[in-house]
Design a protein around this motif. Structure first.
Motif, PDB file in Angstrom:
ATOM      1  N   LYS A  10       0.833  -1.207   0.000  1.00 57.15           N
ATOM      2  CA  LYS A  10       0.000   0.000   0.000  1.00 57.15           C
ATOM      3  C   LYS A  10       0.868   1.257   0.000  1.00 57.15           C
ATOM      4  O   LYS A  10       0.547   2.236  -0.672  1.00 57.15           O
ATOM      5  N   SER A  11       1.990   1.222   0.725  1.00 51.26           N
ATOM      6  CA  SER A  11       2.904   2.361   0.742  1.00 51.26           C
ATOM      7  C   SER A  11       3.435   2.655  -0.657  1.00 51.26           C
ATOM      8  O   SER A  11       3.510   3.814  -1.070  1.00 51.26           O
ATOM      9  N   ALA A  30       3.027   6.025  -2.813  1.00 53.25           N
ATOM     10  CA  ALA A  30       4.232   6.714  -3.267  1.00 53.25           C
ATOM     11  C   ALA A  30       4.216   6.909  -4.781  1.00 53.25           C
ATOM     12  O   ALA A  30       4.600   7.967  -5.288  1.00 53.25           O
ATOM     13  N   GLU A  31       3.770   5.902  -5.508  1.00 54.71           N
ATOM     14  CA  GLU A  31       3.699   6.021  -6.965  1.00 54.71           C
ATOM     15  C   GLU A  31       2.697   7.094  -7.375  1.00 54.71           C
ATOM     16  O   GLU A  31       2.928   7.837  -8.331  1.00 54.71           O
ATOM     17  N   GLU A  32       1.600   7.200  -6.639  1.00 57.06           N
ATOM     18  CA  GLU A  32       0.617   8.243  -6.927  1.00 57.06           C
ATOM     19  C   GLU A  32       1.200   9.630  -6.621  1.00 57.06           C
ATOM     20  O   GLU A  32       1.013  10.586  -7.377  1.00 57.06           O
ATOM     21  N   ALA A  33       1.922   9.734  -5.518  1.00 58.78           N
ATOM     22  CA  ALA A  33       2.567  10.999  -5.160  1.00 58.78           C
ATOM     23  C   ALA A  33       3.608  11.389  -6.208  1.00 58.78           C
ATOM     24  O   ALA A  33       3.761  12.569  -6.545  1.00 58.78           O
ATOM     25  N   HIS A  34       4.307  10.389  -6.734  1.00 61.30           N
ATOM     26  CA  HIS A  34       5.342  10.626  -7.752  1.00 61.30           C
ATOM     27  C   HIS A  34       4.736  11.267  -9.003  1.00 61.30           C
ATOM     28  O   HIS A  34       5.389  12.055  -9.674  1.00 61.30           O
ATOM     29  N   LYS A  35       3.479  10.967  -9.276  1.00 57.65           N
ATOM     30  CA  LYS A  35       2.812  11.519 -10.464  1.00 57.65           C
ATOM     31  C   LYS A  35       2.425  12.985 -10.287  1.00 57.65           C
ATOM     32  O   LYS A  35       2.270  13.703 -11.279  1.00 57.65           O
ATOM     33  N   ILE A  36       2.271  13.448  -9.038  1.00 58.03           N
ATOM     34  CA  ILE A  36       1.837  14.834  -8.822  1.00 58.03           C
ATOM     35  C   ILE A  36       2.921  15.743  -8.249  1.00 58.03           C
ATOM     36  O   ILE A  36       2.768  16.962  -8.255  1.00 58.03           O
ATOM     37  N   CYS A  37       4.008  15.180  -7.762  1.00 59.25           N
ATOM     38  CA  CYS A  37       5.086  15.980  -7.165  1.00 59.25           C
ATOM     39  C   CYS A  37       5.775  16.831  -8.246  1.00 59.25           C
ATOM     40  O   CYS A  37       6.246  16.287  -9.244  1.00 59.25           O
ATOM     41  N   PRO A  38       5.851  18.150  -8.064  1.00 58.40           N
ATOM     42  CA  PRO A  38       6.503  18.997  -9.063  1.00 58.40           C
ATOM     43  C   PRO A  38       7.967  18.627  -9.333  1.00 58.40           C
ATOM     44  O   PRO A  38       8.421  18.700 -10.470  1.00 58.40           O
ATOM     45  N   TYR A  39       8.704  18.219  -8.310  1.00 54.53           N
ATOM     46  CA  TYR A  39      10.095  17.805  -8.521  1.00 54.53           C
ATOM     47  C   TYR A  39      10.139  16.554  -9.396  1.00 54.53           C
ATOM     48  O   TYR A  39      10.943  16.460 -10.317  1.00 54.53           O
ATOM     49  N   LEU A  48      11.927   4.792  -6.289  1.00 57.09           N
ATOM     50  CA  LEU A  48      11.144   4.832  -5.050  1.00 57.09           C
ATOM     51  C   LEU A  48      11.398   3.568  -4.281  1.00 57.09           C
ATOM     52  O   LEU A  48      11.287   2.473  -4.824  1.00 57.09           O
ATOM     53  N   GLU A  49      11.774   3.698  -3.018  1.00 59.71           N
ATOM     54  CA  GLU A  49      12.080   2.546  -2.183  1.00 59.71           C
ATOM     55  C   GLU A  49      11.296   2.666  -0.880  1.00 59.71           C
ATOM     56  O   GLU A  49      11.435   3.650  -0.165  1.00 59.71           O
ATOM     57  N   ILE A  50      10.487   1.678  -0.582  1.00 59.73           N
ATOM     58  CA  ILE A  50       9.705   1.669   0.651  1.00 59.73           C
ATOM     59  C   ILE A  50      10.538   1.043   1.765  1.00 59.73           C
ATOM     60  O   ILE A  50      11.110  -0.035   1.580  1.00 59.73           O
TER      61      ILE A  50
END
Length: 134
Positions: A105-106, A110-119, A131-133
């Protein structure tokens, strides 16, 4: 597109100088990686700080939109690489911890956040980001 904020920071002296905001609230001495200067940072540390904070903000937004309130820590590992003829590149590993959340789930969050993060968007196709959990 509406601009909601603009940071203005100047650099003087390159990797052996300083960076500062116009109002001087943000001011740091800069030194190259591996320097013995104990009162300076370097561009890679500054980038890691910005990326980890931005990504964690995106992650918190993703979780908030799903009704989740878990605490999270994002640690950015920014590598500086050199190829022949002073051809420099960076790489990034984001180590992500979400309290009380399993790895699967993490990773989805994280993958969803990666799609919206400006950086993340700025680096897409230009810099290796893993991305490493944890």
């Amino acid at each position: 597109m509406t601009k909601v904020y603009e940071a203005i920071v100047s650099s003087h002296g390159g990797r052996e100088g300083e960076v500062y905001s116009q109002d001087k609230r943000f001011k740091h001495n800069i030194s190259g990686p591996g320097s013995n200067n104990k009162v300076a940072t370097n561009p890679e540390e500054l980038f890691a700080a910005g990326y980890s904070a931005c990504f964690n903000g995106a992650l918190q937004l993703v979780m908030k939109n799903k009704g989740l309130v878990n605490d999270s820590i994002v640690t950015a590992h920014v590598g500086l690489h050199v190829l022949p003829e002073n051809n420099f590149h960076i790489s990034v590993v984001l180590k992500i911890f979400i309290e009380g959340m399993n790895t699967e789930k993490s990773l989805l969050l994280a993958e969803e956040a990666h799609k919206i993060c400006p950086y993340s968007k700025a680096l897409d196709g230009n810099v290796s980001v893993k991305l490493e959990i944890i």
